[in-house]
Design a protein around this motif. Structure first.
Motif, mmCIF file in Angstrom:
data_model
loop_
_atom_site.group_PDB
_atom_site.id
_atom_site.type_symbol
_atom_site.label_atom_id
_atom_site.label_comp_id
_atom_site.label_asym_id
_atom_site.label_seq_id
_atom_site.Cartn_x
_atom_site.Cartn_y
_atom_site.Cartn_z
ATOM 1 N N SER A 172 0.840 -1.193 0.000
ATOM 2 C CA SER A 172 0.000 0.000 0.000
ATOM 3 C C SER A 172 0.879 1.249 0.000
ATOM 4 O O SER A 172 2.005 1.244 0.508
ATOM 5 C CB SER A 172 -0.914 0.012 1.227
ATOM 6 N N ALA B 50 -6.006 7.455 -1.659
ATOM 7 C CA ALA B 50 -4.857 6.822 -2.318
ATOM 8 C C ALA B 50 -4.038 5.963 -1.373
ATOM 9 O O ALA B 50 -3.203 5.168 -1.824
ATOM 10 C CB ALA B 50 -3.966 7.888 -2.941
ATOM 11 N N ARG C 213 -3.918 2.148 -1.982
ATOM 12 C CA ARG C 213 -3.635 1.694 -3.345
ATOM 13 C C ARG C 213 -2.331 0.913 -3.372
ATOM 14 O O ARG C 213 -1.350 1.275 -2.732
ATOM 15 C CB ARG C 213 -3.544 2.889 -4.284
ATOM 16 N N ALA D 227 -0.392 7.450 -8.387
ATOM 17 C CA ALA D 227 -1.649 7.744 -7.701
ATOM 18 C C ALA D 227 -2.182 9.140 -7.987
ATOM 19 O O ALA D 227 -3.222 9.519 -7.441
ATOM 20 C CB ALA D 227 -1.456 7.576 -6.194
#
Length: 315
Positions: free
Chosen positions: A252, A275, A278, A300
């Motif tokens: 992440s 974000a 992600r 991102a």
């Protein structure tokens, strides 16, 4: 050329705001200590900024993030005595909170036998022929006797290549747990609230309110509640730092930012929750951390804002 008084005031205000934010890290603590030690003018600017910041405690308690205040000498003179008392209380409280949150080193770390600074990596040859690679901001002490080889890992991350000696167990103690081996290679990472042990070669036993043996490529984490589940990990990703690499595979963005913060001065703040989770992958050089940030920005669609004190805000 020496910094101007205005520049010193601006940087001091940024440091005080950072330390009072509740999100400061140990990197911030080391940086501000070094900045204050540069000259009496640096220290004086910091003290004045702290006195002014103490007036903003109500806003801080409600989560406000006021901009640095302009300094007015008349105000400082008129209220110097009262604000000075507030400063003593607020700084004392900040030190307690800082130690609990992990961004200020504890006394044990300051008194460690061996320490590395931000971004520094070092390999130690131990008295028994074993070797320990110390990652960034790592502290450890040695307690070797005729019966036992004990290492106290007080903070950071270290990888151990242990020389076999069945008559003298090799034990690494860290945050209430112990890792014992007879001859193996393993990695230990201390993070806020948890310790992760990864076996790279041979076998290792981890003890914390119970015990678990690990084989190559296996990892376990423990905290105050005891051992977590056994899991398989990529040894290359775990030990990449020893080759000067950061290896991320489906990590992440939140965890990547936390990893970068261990290696760079200042601090990166990720303020984009959408974000944060992600997933990203990549292999980067530790001496080119700006490339990691660029990758995150492009992947991102984040925006970056640089602040004094090597603080970077990602939105």
């Amino acid at each position: 050329m020496p910094a101007s008084p205005d520049e010193l005031r601006r940087v001091a205000q940024a440091w005080v705001a950072r330390l009072a934010s509740g999100e400061a890290t140990d990197a911030d603590a080391w940086q501000v200590a070094a900045w204050r030690a540069r000259s009496p003018a640096h220290e004086a600017a910091f003290q004045e900024a702290a006195r002014l910041w103490s007036r903003l405690a109500p806003a801080l308690r409600t989560g406000g993030a006021p901009a640095p205040l302009p300094l007015r000498r008349s105000l400082a003179n008129r209220r110097g005595l009262v604000i000075g008392a507030s400063l003593a209380a607020s700084v004392g409280g900040s030190l307690v909170v800082g130690r609990r949150q992990g961004w200020l080193p504890g006394l044990e770390e300051l008194d460690a036998d061996h320490r590395t600074g931000t971004g520094e990596r070092r390999v130690l040859a131990l008295p028994d022929g074993s070797r320990v690679a110390m990652n960034t901001r790592t502290s450890l002490s040695l307690r070797f006797t005729a019966e036992e080889r004990r290492v106290l890992l007080l903070g950071g991350e270290a990888s151990f290549a242990v020389t076999a000696d069945p008559g003298r167990p090799f034990v690494v103690a860290s945050a209430g747990g112990e890792t014992q081996v007879l001859g193996t290679v393993f990695n230990i990472l201390m993070e806020p609230g948890a310790v992760s042990v990864t076996d790279l070669e041979g076998r290792v036993e981890v003890r914390s309110s119970g015990g678990m043996q690990l084989g190559p490529g296996e990892q376990v984490s423990y905290d105050a509640a005891g051992l977590g589940p056994r899991r398989r990990v990529d040894p290359v990703a775990v030990s990449g730092w020893q080759q000067g690499l950061l290896v991320f595979r489906d990590r992440s963005i939140r965890s990547v930012v936390a990893e970068i913060n261990r290696y760079r001065p200042g601090h990166i703040l990720l303020l984009n929750e959408a974000a944060a989770e992600r997933q990203v992958s990549g292999v980067f050089h530790l001496d080119r951390l700006d490339q990691v940030v660029t990758h995150l920005l492009q992947t991102a669609g984040l925006k970056a804002r640089a602040l004094p004190g090597d603080i970077l805000i990602l939105r």
